[in-house]
Design an enzyme around this catalytic site. Structure first.
Site, PDB file in Angstrom:
ATOM      1  N   GLN A 129       0.867  -1.156  -0.241  1.00 24.05           N
ATOM      2  CA  GLN A 129      -0.416  -0.155   0.261  1.00 24.05           C
ATOM      3  C   GLN A 129       0.816   1.129   0.005  1.00 24.05           C
ATOM      4  O   GLN A 129       0.518   2.567  -0.476  1.00 24.05           O
ATOM      5  CB  GLN A 129      -1.159  -0.234   1.039  1.00 24.05           C
ATOM      6  CG  GLN A 129      -2.107  -0.801   1.095  1.00 24.05           C
ATOM      7  CD  GLN A 129      -2.992  -1.437   2.751  1.00 24.05           C
ATOM      8  OE1 GLN A 129      -2.695  -1.937   3.250  1.00 24.05           O
ATOM      9  NE2 GLN A 129      -4.149   0.010   2.357  1.00 24.05           N
TER      10      GLN A 129
ATOM     11  N   HIS B 296       1.034  -9.335   4.322  1.00 20.93           N
ATOM     12  CA  HIS B 296      -0.128  -8.447   4.387  1.00 20.93           C
ATOM     13  C   HIS B 296      -0.504  -8.640   3.189  1.00 20.93           C
ATOM     14  O   HIS B 296      -0.290  -7.839   2.135  1.00 20.93           O
ATOM     15  CB  HIS B 296       0.397  -7.159   5.291  1.00 20.93           C
ATOM     16  CG  HIS B 296      -1.228  -5.762   5.794  1.00 20.93           C
ATOM     17  ND1 HIS B 296      -0.859  -5.728   6.319  1.00 20.93           N
ATOM     18  CD2 HIS B 296      -2.012  -5.919   4.349  1.00 20.93           C
ATOM     19  CE1 HIS B 296      -2.378  -4.611   6.422  1.00 20.93           C
ATOM     20  NE2 HIS B 296      -3.258  -4.718   5.272  1.00 20.93           N
TER      21      HIS B 296
ATOM     22  N   ASN C 148      -1.700 -11.199   8.463  1.00 18.71           N
ATOM     23  CA  ASN C 148      -3.154  -9.971   8.534  1.00 18.71           C
ATOM     24  C   ASN C 148      -4.200 -10.405   7.270  1.00 18.71           C
ATOM     25  O   ASN C 148      -4.766 -10.772   6.347  1.00 18.71           O
ATOM     26  CB  ASN C 148      -2.078  -8.280   7.493  1.00 18.71           C
ATOM     27  CG  ASN C 148      -3.285  -7.494   7.989  1.00 18.71           C
ATOM     28  OD1 ASN C 148      -3.326  -7.249   9.407  1.00 18.71           O
ATOM     29  ND2 ASN C 148      -3.935  -7.668   7.134  1.00 18.71           N
ATOM     30  N   GLU C 149      -4.917 -10.488   8.978  1.00 14.36           N
ATOM     31  CA  GLU C 149      -6.532 -10.462   8.480  1.00 14.36           C
ATOM     32  C   GLU C 149      -6.735 -12.164   7.448  1.00 14.36           C
ATOM     33  O   GLU C 149      -6.805 -11.987   6.228  1.00 14.36           O
ATOM     34  CB  GLU C 149      -7.720  -9.538   7.774  1.00 14.36           C
ATOM     35  CG  GLU C 149      -7.398  -8.323   8.307  1.00 14.36           C
ATOM     36  CD  GLU C 149      -8.265  -7.257   7.969  1.00 14.36           C
ATOM     37  OE1 GLU C 149      -7.755  -7.148   6.598  1.00 14.36           O
ATOM     38  OE2 GLU C 149      -8.210  -6.114   8.810  1.00 14.36           O
TER      39      GLU C 149
ATOM     40  N   TYR D  91     -12.663  -1.639  12.627  1.00 16.65           N
ATOM     41  CA  TYR D  91     -13.612  -0.474  12.175  1.00 16.65           C
ATOM     42  C   TYR D  91     -14.792   0.144  12.645  1.00 16.65           C
ATOM     43  O   TYR D  91     -14.846   0.825  11.865  1.00 16.65           O
ATOM     44  CB  TYR D  91     -13.260  -0.285  10.638  1.00 16.65           C
ATOM     45  CG  TYR D  91     -11.840  -0.469   9.915  1.00 16.65           C
ATOM     46  CD1 TYR D  91     -10.599  -1.757  10.283  1.00 16.65           C
ATOM     47  CD2 TYR D  91     -10.680   0.556   9.578  1.00 16.65           C
ATOM     48  CE1 TYR D  91      -9.469  -1.738  10.183  1.00 16.65           C
ATOM     49  CE2 TYR D  91      -9.750   0.382   9.553  1.00 16.65           C
ATOM     50  CZ  TYR D  91      -8.921  -0.566   9.237  1.00 16.65           C
ATOM     51  OH  TYR D  91      -7.229  -0.171   9.091  1.00 16.65           O
TER      52      TYR D  91
ATOM     53  N   GLU E 297      -5.008  -1.947  13.816  1.00 15.41           N
ATOM     54  CA  GLU E 297      -5.884  -1.357  12.932  1.00 15.41           C
ATOM     55  C   GLU E 297      -6.814  -0.712  13.409  1.00 15.41           C
ATOM     56  O   GLU E 297      -8.025  -1.306  14.038  1.00 15.41           O
ATOM     57  CB  GLU E 297      -5.764  -1.845  12.165  1.00 15.41           C
ATOM     58  CG  GLU E 297      -4.713  -2.245  10.949  1.00 15.41           C
ATOM     59  CD  GLU E 297      -5.463  -2.616   9.703  1.00 15.41           C
ATOM     60  OE1 GLU E 297      -6.129  -2.777   9.130  1.00 15.41           O
ATOM     61  OE2 GLU E 297      -4.536  -3.455   9.032  1.00 15.41           O
TER      62      GLU E 297
ATOM     63  N   TRP F 206      -4.927   3.263  11.774  1.00 21.61           N
ATOM     64  CA  TRP F 206      -4.370   3.006  10.950  1.00 21.61           C
ATOM     65  C   TRP F 206      -5.644   4.459   9.478  1.00 21.61           C
ATOM     66  O   TRP F 206      -6.496   4.425  10.249  1.00 21.61           O
ATOM     67  CB  TRP F 206      -5.572   2.114  10.110  1.00 21.61           C
ATOM     68  CG  TRP F 206      -5.352   1.653   8.676  1.00 21.61           C
ATOM     69  CD1 TRP F 206      -5.829   1.863   7.179  1.00 21.61           C
ATOM     70  CD2 TRP F 206      -4.465   0.241   8.013  1.00 21.61           C
ATOM     71  NE1 TRP F 206      -5.333   1.609   6.887  1.00 21.61           N
ATOM     72  CE2 TRP F 206      -4.464   0.857   6.752  1.00 21.61           C
ATOM     73  CE3 TRP F 206      -3.017  -0.281   8.366  1.00 21.61           C
ATOM     74  CZ2 TRP F 206      -3.699   0.230   5.951  1.00 21.61           C
ATOM     75  CZ3 TRP F 206      -2.789  -0.736   7.891  1.00 21.61           C
ATOM     76  CH2 TRP F 206      -2.526  -1.252   6.335  1.00 21.61           C
TER      77      TRP F 206
ATOM     78  N   TRP G 235      -6.546  -1.192  -2.008  1.00 23.29           N
ATOM     79  CA  TRP G 235      -6.406  -2.240  -2.786  1.00 23.29           C
ATOM     80  C   TRP G 235      -7.211  -2.306  -3.207  1.00 23.29           C
ATOM     81  O   TRP G 235      -7.345  -1.092  -4.533  1.00 23.29           O
ATOM     82  CB  TRP G 235      -7.926  -3.187  -1.257  1.00 23.29           C
ATOM     83  CG  TRP G 235      -6.181  -3.126  -0.205  1.00 23.29           C
ATOM     84  CD1 TRP G 235      -6.471  -3.130   1.114  1.00 23.29           C
ATOM     85  CD2 TRP G 235      -4.655  -4.417   0.250  1.00 23.29           C
ATOM     86  NE1 TRP G 235      -5.357  -3.075   2.247  1.00 23.29           N
ATOM     87  CE2 TRP G 235      -4.006  -4.143   0.799  1.00 23.29           C
ATOM     88  CE3 TRP G 235      -4.054  -3.982  -1.282  1.00 23.29           C
ATOM     89  CZ2 TRP G 235      -3.239  -4.221   1.464  1.00 23.29           C
ATOM     90  CZ3 TRP G 235      -2.880  -4.952  -1.243  1.00 23.29           C
ATOM     91  CH2 TRP G 235      -2.434  -4.924   0.495  1.00 23.29           C
TER      92      TRP G 235
END
Ligand SMILES: CO[C@H](O)c1c[n+]2c([nH]1)[C@H](O)[C@@H](O)[C@H](O)[C@H]2CO
Length: 446
Positions: A20, A121, A165-166, A296, A353, A400, A408
């Site tokens: 990113q 990530h 990550n995730e 989030y 995040e 974040w 993305w």
């Protein structure tokens, strides 16, 4: 909100990810990643954006670290690009790629900023995707080879390691919905990918333990709190299922040694049976030092006659939403923290995040008064502090993101940074949210 003070050793950080922000997508021997391939495929990314240049962090990292220091960031969470280290995904490693992360890490240490390294990530080497990617169980061993090299080269100076990550986002957006790299749309593949990512995590934790390194290691799942849209039995059951599909699907294998039966049945009823070797579950359940959570938003859920559940946030006009269309629901963070404290044996937790995309405006003086993001940060920190007061072992908060970056499939259209990045000349400008964060860090609270 006077007098909110966090514990004295609370860690104030910010987070980014390699694809990113770095750019230099093919520089110094770096191999192609699945996100290079995906973003170079017409129609995949909004406005045809890609990470070829991104924020040019690869060349501007010293400037960015100076900005972190100006804000007072105590810890920086960054990810390492696997294909920068192993251009082919395995075998011979790339000294120049490793050298970049050594320079980055030591520049942080020189500036008194604690490195927090995410091993994966999302930017898998394309060469590994060519042999099946995460659906190929062998990739879990190539991940351990990659992680092991970084443990060997940086393990004595990096205090925090995040393996993955995730996993859920990688598995389901990348392999069931097809909106993330590698763009596959197959439920069985998604489930295999999820399992193999957890397996790779457990194997890497085992490798880390073997080396007796001084740091701590964890994993960063994405969670969101689910609420029934009504007190009707069918909506409450639908909410349970939605919680199972996202949250329990991670918590159970990592903390209870099994997948949740109701969700396994949900998938079996949809033709995706899967039987993993029982010894996998022992590896996946490796003891970790902390749980890193990405929070989030939350979802309201109601019954759906075919799919079992449907999330209805887009019907809820009573909540303010971010540019991502996510409702702003800070209490969801509090509820999540209490739940994890209970379900995960009071493990140390860091928020790895939390942040928001808003349509920031630059005024005639070049200032960015991003009040919505400032409010989002304050409201979520108030909830985080409440959780700490209720006994949750919350140890840190990573905002974040440090700077506006490649979001993305949305490209550069969604801006999460506390630092603005001019897309024409890549000039960095600290937003008012960055100055707010500076003051929060200085006061260790609000
Ligand atoms: C529902 O949000 C997810 O947990 C999530 C949100 N985000 C993430 N995961 C990723 O870890 C970041 O790379 C994204 O840039 C960031 C902002 O979209």
């Amino acid at each position: 909100m006077p007098g909110i003070v966090f514990p004295k050793d609370f860690i104030w950080g910010c987070a980014t990810a390699s694809y990113q922000i770095e750019g230099a997508f093919d520089e110094d021997g770096k191999g192609e990643s699945i996100w290079d391939r995906f973003s170079h495929t017409p129609g995949k990314i909004l406005n045809g954006d890609n990470g070829d240049v991104a924020c040019d962090h690869y060349h501007r990292y010293k400037e960015d670290i100076a900005l972190m220091k100006e804000i007072g960031i105590q810890s920086y969470r960054y990810s390492i690009s696997w294909p920068r280290i192993f251009p082919e995904g395995k075998g011979q490693y790339n000294e120049k790629g490793l050298d970049f992360y050594k320079r980055l890490t030591y520049e942080l240490l020189k500036n008194g900023i604690k490195p927090s390294v995410t091993l994966y990530h999302w930017d898998l080497p394309q060469k590994l995707q060519d042999i099946g990617g995460w659906a190929n169980r062998d990739v879990t061993d190539y991940f351990v080879e990659y992680a092991g090299l970084l443990f060997e080269k940086l393990g004595d100076v990096v205090p925090y390691w995040i393996t993955q990550n995730e996993p859920w986002i990688v598995a389901f957006l990348g392999h069931m919905m097809g909106v993330h790299a590698p763009g596959i749309k197959d439920l069985k593949t998604a489930l295999e990918v999820f399992h193999n990512i957890l397996l790779s995590h457990g194997k890497a934790v085992g490798a880390y333990r073997q080396l007796n390194l001084p740091g701590k290691i964890g994993i960063a799942p994405n969670f969101s709190t689910k609420y029934p849209a009504s007190d009707k039995k069918e909506d409450i059951e639908a909410c349970e299922l939605a919680d199972g599909v996202l949250n329990k699907w991670f918590i159970y294998p990592v903390f209870k040694g099994t997948y949740p039966e109701d969700v396994v049945k949900f998938y079996r009823d949809r033709g995706a049976h899967f039987d993993f070797p029982p010894e996998d579950m022992k590896i996946i359940g490796a003891d970790i030092d902390f749980l890193a959570i990405n929070y989030y938003t939350s979802e309201f859920v109601k019954h759906h006659p075919v799919n079992g559940f449907v999330e209805i946030n887009n019907e809820l006009s009573q909540f303010e939403k971010t540019e991502m269309g996510w409702i702003i629901y800070p209490k969801g963070l509090y509820d999540l923290l209490l739940r994890l404290d209970n379900d995960c044996n009071k493990i140390d937790i860091i928020i790895s995040e939390n942040g928001a995309a808003f349509d920031d405006k630059i005024d005639e003086n070049g200032n960015i008064n991003d009040v919505k993001r400032m409010n989002y940060i304050k409201e979520h920190l108030i909830q985080a502090h409440k959780a700490i007061e209720e006994g949750v072992n919350l140890k840190g908060y990573y905002l974040w993101s440090l700077m506006d970056n490649f979001e993305w499939s949305f490209g550069y259209s969604k801006k999460f940074g506390i630092i603005h990045v001019n897309r024409e000349n890549l000039k960095r400008t600290i937003k008012n949210s960055g100055y707010l964060y500076r003051d929060i860090i200085k006061n260790n609270g609000l």
